[in-house]
Scaffold this active site. Sequence first.
Site, PDB file in Angstrom:
ATOM      1  N   ARG A 164       0.840  -1.225   0.000  1.00 41.21           N
ATOM      2  CA  ARG A 164       0.000   0.000   0.000  1.00 41.21           C
ATOM      3  C   ARG A 164       0.868   1.267   0.000  1.00 41.21           C
ATOM      4  O   ARG A 164       0.537   2.264   0.634  1.00 41.21           O
ATOM      5  CB  ARG A 164      -0.953   0.035   1.202  1.00 41.21           C
ATOM      6  CG  ARG A 164      -1.956  -1.117   1.285  1.00 41.21           C
ATOM      7  CD  ARG A 164      -2.970  -1.083   0.156  1.00 41.21           C
ATOM      8  NE  ARG A 164      -4.042  -2.040   0.360  1.00 41.21           N
ATOM      9  CZ  ARG A 164      -4.028  -3.312  -0.047  1.00 41.21           C
ATOM     10  NH1 ARG A 164      -2.969  -3.793  -0.695  1.00 41.21           N
ATOM     11  NH2 ARG A 164      -5.060  -4.100   0.167  1.00 41.21           N
ATOM     12  N   SER A 238     -10.615  -0.614   3.266  1.00 44.01           N
ATOM     13  CA  SER A 238      -9.872  -0.720   4.533  1.00 44.01           C
ATOM     14  C   SER A 238      -9.404   0.663   4.949  1.00 44.01           C
ATOM     15  O   SER A 238      -8.725   1.345   4.178  1.00 44.01           O
ATOM     16  CB  SER A 238      -8.629  -1.602   4.359  1.00 44.01           C
ATOM     17  OG  SER A 238      -8.983  -2.883   3.928  1.00 44.01           O
ATOM     18  N   GLU A 341      -4.637   3.852   6.026  1.00 45.33           N
ATOM     19  CA  GLU A 341      -4.368   3.626   4.602  1.00 45.33           C
ATOM     20  C   GLU A 341      -4.972   4.755   3.767  1.00 45.33           C
ATOM     21  O   GLU A 341      -4.411   5.199   2.768  1.00 45.33           O
ATOM     22  CB  GLU A 341      -4.979   2.283   4.162  1.00 45.33           C
ATOM     23  CG  GLU A 341      -4.848   2.056   2.666  1.00 45.33           C
ATOM     24  CD  GLU A 341      -5.690   0.904   2.123  1.00 45.33           C
ATOM     25  OE1 GLU A 341      -5.538  -0.225   2.597  1.00 45.33           O
ATOM     26  OE2 GLU A 341      -6.474   1.157   1.194  1.00 45.33           O
TER      27      GLU A 341
HETATM   28  P1  FAD Z   1      -8.687   8.731  -5.251  1.00 45.27           P
HETATM   29  O1  FAD Z   1      -9.357   8.327  -3.992  1.00 45.27           O
HETATM   30  O2  FAD Z   1      -9.375   9.712  -6.123  1.00 45.27           O
HETATM   31  O3  FAD Z   1      -7.223   9.264  -4.917  1.00 45.27           O
HETATM   32  C1  FAD Z   1      -6.374   8.559  -4.040  1.00 45.27           C
HETATM   33  C2  FAD Z   1      -5.025   9.289  -3.951  1.00 45.27           C
HETATM   34  O4  FAD Z   1      -4.381   9.239  -5.209  1.00 45.27           O
HETATM   35  C3  FAD Z   1      -5.162  10.772  -3.628  1.00 45.27           C
HETATM   36  O5  FAD Z   1      -4.050  11.153  -2.841  1.00 45.27           O
HETATM   37  C4  FAD Z   1      -5.125  11.452  -4.985  1.00 45.27           C
HETATM   38  O6  FAD Z   1      -4.648  12.783  -4.903  1.00 45.27           O
HETATM   39  C5  FAD Z   1      -4.158  10.551  -5.730  1.00 45.27           C
HETATM   40  N1  FAD Z   1      -4.398  10.460  -7.178  1.00 45.27           N
HETATM   41  C6  FAD Z   1      -5.506   9.961  -7.774  1.00 45.27           C
HETATM   42  N2  FAD Z   1      -5.355   9.953  -9.101  1.00 45.27           N
HETATM   43  C7  FAD Z   1      -4.127  10.477  -9.357  1.00 45.27           C
HETATM   44  C8  FAD Z   1      -3.395  10.747 -10.548  1.00 45.27           C
HETATM   45  N3  FAD Z   1      -3.871  10.495 -11.765  1.00 45.27           N
HETATM   46  N4  FAD Z   1      -2.163  11.309 -10.424  1.00 45.27           N
HETATM   47  C9  FAD Z   1      -1.635  11.590  -9.200  1.00 45.27           C
HETATM   48  N5  FAD Z   1      -2.288  11.348  -8.059  1.00 45.27           N
HETATM   49  C10 FAD Z   1      -3.517  10.796  -8.124  1.00 45.27           C
HETATM   50  N6  FAD Z   1      -7.504  -0.663  -2.391  1.00 45.27           N
HETATM   51  C11 FAD Z   1      -6.692  -1.738  -2.524  1.00 45.27           C
HETATM   52  O7  FAD Z   1      -5.473  -1.593  -2.705  1.00 45.27           O
HETATM   53  N7  FAD Z   1      -7.179  -3.013  -2.460  1.00 45.27           N
HETATM   54  C12 FAD Z   1      -8.491  -3.266  -2.270  1.00 45.27           C
HETATM   55  O8  FAD Z   1      -8.902  -4.421  -2.226  1.00 45.27           O
HETATM   56  C13 FAD Z   1      -9.374  -2.169  -2.124  1.00 45.27           C
HETATM   57  N8  FAD Z   1     -10.694  -2.365  -1.907  1.00 45.27           N
HETATM   58  C14 FAD Z   1     -11.529  -1.305  -1.760  1.00 45.27           C
HETATM   59  C15 FAD Z   1     -12.896  -1.549  -1.552  1.00 45.27           C
HETATM   60  C16 FAD Z   1     -13.781  -0.487  -1.422  1.00 45.27           C
HETATM   61  C17 FAD Z   1     -15.257  -0.787  -1.187  1.00 45.27           C
HETATM   62  C18 FAD Z   1     -13.310   0.841  -1.512  1.00 45.27           C
HETATM   63  C19 FAD Z   1     -14.278   1.991  -1.413  1.00 45.27           C
HETATM   64  C20 FAD Z   1     -11.962   1.102  -1.707  1.00 45.27           C
HETATM   65  C21 FAD Z   1     -11.062   0.023  -1.828  1.00 45.27           C
HETATM   66  N9  FAD Z   1      -9.667   0.223  -2.017  1.00 45.27           N
HETATM   67  C22 FAD Z   1      -8.827  -0.848  -2.191  1.00 45.27           C
HETATM   68  C23 FAD Z   1      -9.112   1.594  -2.053  1.00 45.27           C
HETATM   69  C24 FAD Z   1      -9.233   2.268  -3.456  1.00 45.27           C
HETATM   70  O9  FAD Z   1     -10.131   1.577  -4.278  1.00 45.27           O
HETATM   71  C25 FAD Z   1      -7.880   2.333  -4.167  1.00 45.27           C
HETATM   72  O10 FAD Z   1      -6.936   2.991  -3.366  1.00 45.27           O
HETATM   73  C26 FAD Z   1      -7.974   3.063  -5.505  1.00 45.27           C
HETATM   74  O11 FAD Z   1      -6.789   2.902  -6.235  1.00 45.27           O
HETATM   75  C27 FAD Z   1      -8.281   4.546  -5.363  1.00 45.27           C
HETATM   76  O12 FAD Z   1      -8.526   5.053  -6.661  1.00 45.27           O
HETATM   77  P2  FAD Z   1      -9.262   6.419  -6.882  1.00 45.27           P
HETATM   78  O13 FAD Z   1      -9.224   6.733  -8.336  1.00 45.27           O
HETATM   79  O14 FAD Z   1     -10.616   6.382  -6.279  1.00 45.27           O
HETATM   80  O15 FAD Z   1      -8.308   7.411  -6.088  1.00 45.27           O
HETATM   81  N1  EPU Z   2     -11.025 -10.178  10.588  1.00 37.14           N
HETATM   82  C1  EPU Z   2     -11.640 -10.187  11.817  1.00 37.14           C
HETATM   83  N2  EPU Z   2     -12.639  -9.286  12.037  1.00 37.14           N
HETATM   84  C2  EPU Z   2     -13.032  -8.403  11.105  1.00 37.14           C
HETATM   85  C3  EPU Z   2     -12.393  -8.377   9.842  1.00 37.14           C
HETATM   86  C4  EPU Z   2     -11.377  -9.286   9.623  1.00 37.14           C
HETATM   87  O1  EPU Z   2     -11.326 -10.975  12.690  1.00 37.14           O
HETATM   88  O2  EPU Z   2     -13.955  -7.623  11.376  1.00 37.14           O
HETATM   89  C5  EPU Z   2      -9.946 -11.155  10.339  1.00 37.14           C
HETATM   90  C6  EPU Z   2     -10.493 -12.463   9.785  1.00 37.14           C
HETATM   91  O3  EPU Z   2      -9.902 -13.526  10.469  1.00 37.14           O
HETATM   92  C7  EPU Z   2      -9.985 -12.508   8.368  1.00 37.14           C
HETATM   93  C8  EPU Z   2      -8.748 -11.620   8.415  1.00 37.14           C
HETATM   94  O4  EPU Z   2      -9.041 -10.641   9.415  1.00 37.14           O
HETATM   95  O5  EPU Z   2      -9.667 -13.801   7.977  1.00 37.14           O
HETATM   96  C9  EPU Z   2      -8.472 -10.920   7.115  1.00 37.14           C
HETATM   97  O6  EPU Z   2      -9.667 -10.293   6.659  1.00 37.14           O
HETATM   98  P1  EPU Z   2      -9.976 -10.122   5.095  1.00 37.14           P
HETATM   99  O7  EPU Z   2      -9.679 -11.382   4.370  1.00 37.14           O
HETATM  100  O8  EPU Z   2     -11.337  -9.514   4.958  1.00 37.14           O
HETATM  101  O9  EPU Z   2      -8.873  -9.121   4.621  1.00 37.14           O
HETATM  102  P2  EPU Z   2      -8.368  -7.762   5.245  1.00 37.14           P
HETATM  103  O10 EPU Z   2      -7.034  -7.978   5.860  1.00 37.14           O
HETATM  104  O11 EPU Z   2      -9.416  -7.157   6.102  1.00 37.14           O
HETATM  105  C10 EPU Z   2      -7.086  -7.077   3.078  1.00 37.14           C
HETATM  106  C11 EPU Z   2      -6.888  -5.793   2.342  1.00 37.14           C
HETATM  107  C12 EPU Z   2      -8.073  -5.539   1.428  1.00 37.14           C
HETATM  108  C13 EPU Z   2      -8.120  -6.665   0.409  1.00 37.14           C
HETATM  109  C14 EPU Z   2      -8.289  -8.000   1.154  1.00 37.14           C
HETATM  110  C15 EPU Z   2      -8.187  -9.187   0.219  1.00 37.14           C
HETATM  111  C16 EPU Z   2      -5.500  -4.295   3.633  1.00 37.14           C
HETATM  112  C17 EPU Z   2      -5.450  -3.119   4.549  1.00 37.14           C
HETATM  113  N3  EPU Z   2      -6.726  -4.689   3.276  1.00 37.14           N
HETATM  114  O12 EPU Z   2      -8.227  -6.888   3.912  1.00 37.14           O
HETATM  115  O13 EPU Z   2      -7.858  -4.311   0.733  1.00 37.14           O
HETATM  116  O14 EPU Z   2      -9.196  -6.488  -0.486  1.00 37.14           O
HETATM  117  O15 EPU Z   2      -7.259  -8.142   2.141  1.00 37.14           O
HETATM  118  O16 EPU Z   2      -6.872  -9.294  -0.263  1.00 37.14           O
HETATM  119  O17 EPU Z   2      -4.461  -4.829   3.271  1.00 37.14           O
HETATM  120  C18 EPU Z   2      -8.227  -1.961   0.871  1.00 37.14           C
HETATM  121  O18 EPU Z   2      -6.999  -1.830   0.870  1.00 37.14           O
HETATM  122  O19 EPU Z   2      -9.009  -0.977   0.898  1.00 37.14           O
HETATM  123  C19 EPU Z   2      -8.809  -3.296   0.865  1.00 37.14           C
HETATM  124  C20 EPU Z   2     -10.127  -3.528   0.947  1.00 37.14           C
END
Ligand code: FAD
Ligand code: EPU
Length: 345
Positions: A164, A238, A341
Site C-alpha cells: 500500500r 480498509s 491507509e
Molecule cells: P482517489 O481516492 O481519487 O485518490 C487517491 C489518492 O491518489 C489521492 O491522494 C489522490 O490525490 C491521488 N491520485 C488519484 N489519481 C491520481 C493521478 N492520476 N495522479 C496523481 N495522483 C492521483 N484498495 C486496494 O489496494 N485493495 C483493495 O482491495 C481495495 N478495496 C476497496 C474496496 C472499497 C469498497 C473501496 C471503497 C476502496 C477500496 N480500495 C482498495 C481503495 C481504493 O479503491 C484504491 O486505493 C484506488 O486505487 C483509489 O482510486 P481512486 O481513483 O478512487 O483514487
Molecule cells: N477479521 C476479523 N474481524 C473483522 C475483519 C477481519 O477478525 O472484522 C480477520 C479475519 O480472520 C480474516 C482476516 O481478518 O480472515 C483478514 O480479513 P480479510 O480477508 O477480509 O482481509 P483484510 O485484511 O481485512 C485485506 C486488504 C483488502 C483486500 C483484502 C483481500 C489491507 C489493509 N486490506 O483486507 O484491501 O481487499 O485483504 O486481499 O491490506 C483496501 O486496501 O481498501 C482493501 C479492501
Amino acid sequence: MTIRENISLKKFNTFGIDASARYYAEVSSLEEIKETLSDSKLGMPRKMILGGGSNLLFTKDFDGLIIKNNLKGIEVVNEDDEHFYVRSAAGEVWHEFVMHCIENNYAGIENLSLIPGNVGASPMQNIGAYGVEIKDSFHELQAFHINDKALHVFTNNDCKFGYRESVFKRDLKDQFIITSVTFKLRKTPVLNTSYGAIEKELDAMGVTSPTIHSVSKAVCNIRSSKLPDPKVIGNAGSFFKNPVISAKKHNELKAKFPEMVSYTAAFSPDGKSGEEYKLAAGWLIEQCGWKGKTLGDAGVHKLQALVLVNYGNAKGSEIYDLSTKILESVKKKFGVDLEREVNIV
Ligand code: FAD
Ligand code: EPU
C-alpha cells in the site's frame, strides 16, 4: 475545460462527505492539464488530483484547486513472446480496465477485479488484493510534473512500490499528475488461487479448470459478500493498513492471544521470511470491541471492522476522530501502531 468555484465534493468521494472545493476542474487531455495549471486567475492555490475518490477522507473544505483526471483510452503499445504491454489512460475506471484485459485474454490483474477507483490512482498505493499487487505486472507510468510542466516516465523501480505504498504517496506526494499506466500482461496466464477463499469459491461455482475469467468472477463474488458497496453505505475500503511487526513482537502477542490472526512472509511486504509478520487489523479492531459501533453517523462496519463507514451525514472530521479512538485502543490493548491507509485531506 472550465474552472468551477465553491463546489460540493459529496458525489466525488465514496465516503459521501459533503466538503467543498474552492476551485474544481475536469481535464480530458494533456493540453487541458497545462491550460488548467497556467490559469492566471488561480494565483498559487494548493492542488490535488482526484480520481474516483475511493481512497480519500475530506476532513475539511479544500481551499485550493481539485483537478479531476478524466483522461481516457486503452491500447496495446508493444508485445514480446510472452507479454502484451497494455497502456491505459489515468481516467479509465480500474474495474473496466481489468474487464477489458480479461476479455482480451491479457493475464495478471484478474485478482484485482472490482477494486474501486481509476487506473491513474492504482500506482499511488500499489493496489492489492487476493495475493496480487499491481507491482507484479506494472511496466511503467507517465506523469506530468506540476512545477516543471514536463512528462516523466517512471519504471517499476522508480515507483518504490511496497505494501500500500509508492514514492507518490511519500516523497513525491502531490507533485505529479499520473497520466497513463502501462502493464506487462501475460499471454499464458499463471493463475494465483492460493489466497483466502478463492479456491473455495471456485469449488462453489463448480469450476474445475480455472481461467482468468472464473478467477475474476470468484474474486468479485467474495468481495461483494464481504465489503460494503459505497453506493449504499459511504466508505473507502480498509481504513487502516494491516500492521507489519517483528517476529519477536509477534511471538509475544501470539503467546498472550493464541487466536490472533497473522500471516508469515508470504504476505509480508518485502518477503522477509521469518523476520516480520503481518497482523489482521480487522481482528485487532474487533477484539477492542469496535465492530458495528457507531458515533453519530460515523461507524465501524458490522461485518468488517477494518472498514469505517458513513451512515448518512457524518463529517469527515467525525470519521477521522473515530479512527483516532480506534488507533488508541489498539495501541493500548496490543501495543501495536495502526497506520491509516486512506489519504486524509
Ligand atoms: P482517489 O481516492 O481519487 O485518490 C487517491 C489518492 O491518489 C489521492 O491522494 C489522490 O490525490 C491521488 N491520485 C488519484 N489519481 C491520481 C493521478 N492520476 N495522479 C496523481 N495522483 C492521483 N484498495 C486496494 O489496494 N485493495 C483493495 O482491495 C481495495 N478495496 C476497496 C474496496 C472499497 C469498497 C473501496 C471503497 C476502496 C477500496 N480500495 C482498495 C481503495 C481504493 O479503491 C484504491 O486505493 C484506488 O486505487 C483509489 O482510486 P481512486 O481513483 O478512487 O483514487
Ligand atoms: N477479521 C476479523 N474481524 C473483522 C475483519 C477481519 O477478525 O472484522 C480477520 C479475519 O480472520 C480474516 C482476516 O481478518 O480472515 C483478514 O480479513 P480479510 O480477508 O477480509 O482481509 P483484510 O485484511 O481485512 C485485506 C486488504 C483488502 C483486500 C483484502 C483481500 C489491507 C489493509 N486490506 O483486507 O484491501 O481487499 O485483504 O486481499 O491490506 C483496501 O486496501 O481498501 C482493501 C479492501
